[in-house]
Design an enzyme around this catalytic site. Structure first.
Site, PDB file in Angstrom:
ATOM      1  CD  GLU A 186      -2.826   1.164   2.422  1.00 52.47           C
ATOM      2  OE1 GLU A 186      -3.393   2.231   2.721  1.00 52.47           O
ATOM      3  OE2 GLU A 186      -2.998   0.094   3.037  1.00 52.47           O
ATOM      4  NE  ARG A 187      -2.364   5.341  -0.334  1.00 55.85           N
ATOM      5  CZ  ARG A 187      -3.360   5.541  -1.193  1.00 55.85           C
ATOM      6  NH1 ARG A 187      -3.135   5.482  -2.501  1.00 55.85           N
ATOM      7  NH2 ARG A 187      -4.579   5.783  -0.764  1.00 55.85           N
ATOM      8  CE  LYS A 306      -5.865   3.140   9.269  1.00 57.07           C
ATOM      9  NZ  LYS A 306      -5.650   3.193   7.793  1.00 57.07           N
ATOM     10  CD  GLU A 310      -7.508   5.998   6.373  1.00 50.11           C
ATOM     11  OE1 GLU A 310      -7.351   6.939   5.584  1.00 50.11           O
ATOM     12  OE2 GLU A 310      -6.656   5.096   6.545  1.00 50.11           O
ATOM     13  CG  ASP A 383      -2.947  11.005   5.023  1.00 55.34           C
ATOM     14  OD1 ASP A 383      -1.979  10.458   5.587  1.00 55.34           O
ATOM     15  OD2 ASP A 383      -3.682  10.412   4.217  1.00 55.34           O
ATOM     16  CD  GLU A 411      -0.804   8.179   0.706  1.00 55.50           C
ATOM     17  OE1 GLU A 411      -2.042   8.105   0.624  1.00 55.50           O
ATOM     18  OE2 GLU A 411      -0.166   7.935   1.762  1.00 55.50           O
ATOM     19  CG  HIS A 539      -6.616  15.910   1.397  1.00 52.13           C
ATOM     20  ND1 HIS A 539      -7.643  15.390   0.646  1.00 52.13           N
ATOM     21  CD2 HIS A 539      -6.216  14.915   2.219  1.00 52.13           C
ATOM     22  CE1 HIS A 539      -7.869  14.135   1.006  1.00 52.13           C
ATOM     23  NE2 HIS A 539      -7.000  13.819   1.961  1.00 52.13           N
TER      24      HIS A 539
END
Length: 718
Positions: A186-187, A306, A310, A383, A411, A539
């Protein structure tokens, strides 16, 4: 005979070409390139000062030191110093307080000050002979010292009179791999995961060893193997056996393994009906599972979690809080390790500024976490943006150790193809003043524990490493891995000094190369911010994959997953009002910070639109109205990438052809995509400002509709 000679010569030419191809520099060696020192004066001097190498001890780490110094000195000096005792003049002696030669030097008082991982590098005498000593309290400390000594040679430093005392400023210096069990990352923008789970535990790839070597060389002492969006399968016996094999490979390099824990694992793999952290059966399950892990990996570092973010499960699913969840797992780990609990949380049911939610949830819990819990906080509250102010949690939890979380993988920074040297970003956060205890209460002092007297301290970096041959996709991505390690060890180092080290070790010590390329690296932060998110915009990237510009993103299932939520552009102006007249996120900072950022006249322009919604005709420091200033910043950023290209193109004689062409190609991609960002964002914001692009600037290459209809496919790292 003549034909035979011609044939022989042709074969020799082909062999030489093949040999050249085999030894082309593809970046695999990272900054550990032990090539013969080119400066003949330095080389001669080093050969005189290093005639013998004695590594005391028989531990696995001592064996690593012997091998690393042997390979390093053979490559750098073109000869291998003898290794047998007795000690002779100009020996290098490496050992600990428990080994005879070092013990006889009576360095205990000095070594007590550097702890378990620190070291001394001294020019002194051993048994009456002039020597260079690398001394530590532990073999791992001696290993770090040996790497430091090799770095001195790689960077052509004077080693004739050494008096170095060095120790890490943070205790846990950890890479977070967002690697999935199916080997996607991921990323991740550098290929697939390093961890070949299918072949583990039986096959130990040389890459695992070289990975550990690289981390040890910059002082990284922990690695979280799996994604924070965790898969409970990694906690099952077949995978724990694979994890144990990696831990065994890493251990001689001082690198501990950690695992991400899915909070609902008791249900998914344990057969329970609940994961309530206050349920006795759940607590017992985690204790038994943790004990099992320690039977496989005796020095297991602990868990990274985590939760309730999300869509991830967590204690709030059961009406509990983050401390309830973290403490349950901390009790299971006990004094054997730590629990790292991420503070990156936000709830779509809370109609408030997302930037406020971590403080709202965690600050009331300060002092309620177990002593072996660290709360891991991103550098900023949104983020990992190209630029954002420091997270207000830093300084706000004096009773709870806070662990810094940086994102090394890019990212939001052009992903795998843009050159962005991140040390200035890291330093900007670390050097920021929280004013938690008055002026000088920097984020760095929070993180290293000196401000609030934390008993445990740490810094984490989300890895940019994959199975690409050069590890990080972009050759200059290696600099960010290196910079993270160096700053986690010593946050006082400057970005320029770290870049200088990395360039010397990775490319050349030639000043004709170092000066311009170091400057180019230092400039990249502002360049990228300008063509992506100038003046505090944030963002506004593409939907989901975050690739490319997307300031028009709206109408998604969550408001804070859209771009319009953050820039709030309208016909009157642009920017997110986080002052008392808006969301009052600024109220979460200490008063001097509130005063500085809350007044539009004293707010640094790099954060202007982060904290203020301003009219398009607001006069900026340049004298230009806000609209014109935004446009000029976007155009300057894109134009400055051309300057980066020009700088790199002048360095061809200093860099091997393979890496030169690789970077050149990626800079071409970056220049094209900088124009994409520039044109798409300027055209979009123009629909609100209703103002022209200044006449001296070239017009965008396409229409806004063209950019809005772009839909990149197969973007990596989702």
């Amino acid at each position: 005979m003549k034909k035979l000679r011609i044939y022989f010569l042709m074969c020799l030419v082909l062999l030489l070409k093949a040999s050249t191809a085999v030894f082309a520099d593809d970046g695999y060696r990272l900054w550990q390139r032990y090539d013969l020192i080119k400066d003949t004066g330095k080389l001669s001097n080093y050969r005189q000062l290093i005639t013998q190498v004695i590594v005391e001890g028989n531990s696995p780490a001592a064996a690593v030191i012997k091998k690393e110094l042997g390979n390093g000195l053979q490559g750098l000096l073109g000869q291998t110093p003898e290794s047998m005792q007795p000690v002779k003049d100009n020996a290098v002696v490496v050992g600990t307080t428990a080994t005879p030669l070092i013990s006889a030097l009576r360095l205990t008082d000095r070594l007590n000050k550097v702890g378990k991982e620190g070291y001394l590098i001294l020019t002194t005498t051993v048994n009456g002979k002039k020597a260079t000593v690398v001394a530590a309290n532990t073999d791992i400390g001696a290993l770090y010292g040996a790497f430091h000594f090799l770095r001195l040679l790689q960077t052509n430093q004077d080693i004739s009179k050494l008096a170095i005392t060095n120790a890490p400023k943070t205790q846990f210096r950890v890479l977070n791999h967002w690697d999935n069990l199916n080997r996607t990352v991921e990323r991740g923008y550098a290929g697939f995961s390093l961890w070949d789970w299918h072949r583990l535990p039986d096959y130990i790839d040389q890459r695992y060893i070289d990975y550990a070597r690289a981390n040890a060389s910059v002082g990284i002492n922990g690695t979280v193997l799996t994604n924070v969006n965790a898969n409970a399968l990694v906690l099952t016996k077949p995978y724990l056996e694979k994890v144990a094999a990696l831990a065994d490979a890493f251990r001689p390099y001082g690198l501990k393994v950690y695992l991400t824990a899915r909070f609902s694992a008791p249900i998914e793999i344990g057969g329970l009906k609940t994961a309530d952290p206050l349920d006795p059966a759940v607590r017992a399950w985690w204790k038994t599972k943790t004990d099992e892990i320690y039977t496989h990996v005796p020095d297991f570092g602990g868990f990274l979690v985590k939760a309730n973010s999300e869509g991830q499960p967590g204690p709030q699913n059961y009406g509990r809080n983050h401390a309830d969840g973290a403490n349950m797992m901390a009790d299971a780990v006990g004094n054997r390790g730590i629990v790292i609990w991420r503070a990156f949380v936000y709830d779509d049911k809370v109609p408030d500024d997302r930037a406020k939610q971590a403080v709202n949830e965690f600050k009331p819990l300060d002092g309620t976490f177990r002593k072996n819990v660290m709360v891991q906080v991103k550098n900023g509250a949104i983020d990992f943006q190209p630029r954002e102010p420091f997270h207000p949690l830093f300084g706000a939890m004096p009773k709870t150790p806070l662990m810094m979380e940086f994102q090394i993988t890019q990212e939001y920074l052009g992903q795998g193809t843009h050159l962005f040297y991140q040390a200035p970003l890291f330093k900007e956060t670390l050097d920021a003043d929280t004013y938690a205890k008055g002026a000088g209460s920097t984020v760095a002092k929070v993180v290293d524990g000196t401000l609030h007297k934390y008993e445990i301290t740490g810094m984490a970096g989300v890895s940019n490493i994959g199975n690409d041959r050069n590890w990080t996709g972009h050759h200059f991505g290696q600099a960010n891995w290196y910079a993270f390690g160096r700053l986690a060890w010593d946050h006082a180092l400057s970005s320029e000094a770290i870049a200088d080290e990395w360039l010397r070790m990775t490319f050349t010590n030639d000043n004709n190369f170092l000066a311009p390329v170091n400057k180019m690296m230092m400039d990249t932060r502002e360049i990228v911010v300008n063509y992506m998110t100038p003046l505090g915009l944030h963002h506004i990237m593409g939907w989901s994959h975050h690739y490319g510009p997307g300031p028009w993103i709206k109408d998604k299932q969550r408001a804070d997953w859209t771009s319009v939520y953050y820039h709030k552009a309208d016909e009157k102006g642009v920017g997110f009002d986080r002052t008392a007249s808006g969301s009052n996120a600024l109220g979460q900072y200490f008063p001097p910070v509130q005063k500085k950022f809350g007044n539009v006249k004293t707010c640094p322009e790099e954060f202007l639109l982060w904290f203020h919604h301003l009219p398009w005709d607001y006069k900026t420091k340049s004298g230009r109205p806000l609209w014109d200033e935004i446009v000029y910043r976007y155009y300057k950023g894109a134009e400055d990438v051309k300057g980066m290209q020009q700088t790199w193109n002048t360095q061809q004689s200093h860099v091997d052809e393979e890496r030169f062409q690789h970077v050149k190609t990626f800079l071409s991609i970056q220049e094209k995509e900088a124009r994409w960002w520039r044109d798409a964002c300027v055209l979009y914001f123009q629909t609100f400002s209703k103002r022209p692009i200044p006449a001296n600037l070239p017009k965008p290459e396409q229409t806004l509709e063209y950019y809005m209809n772009l839909d990149p496919k197969f973007v990596p790292g989702i």
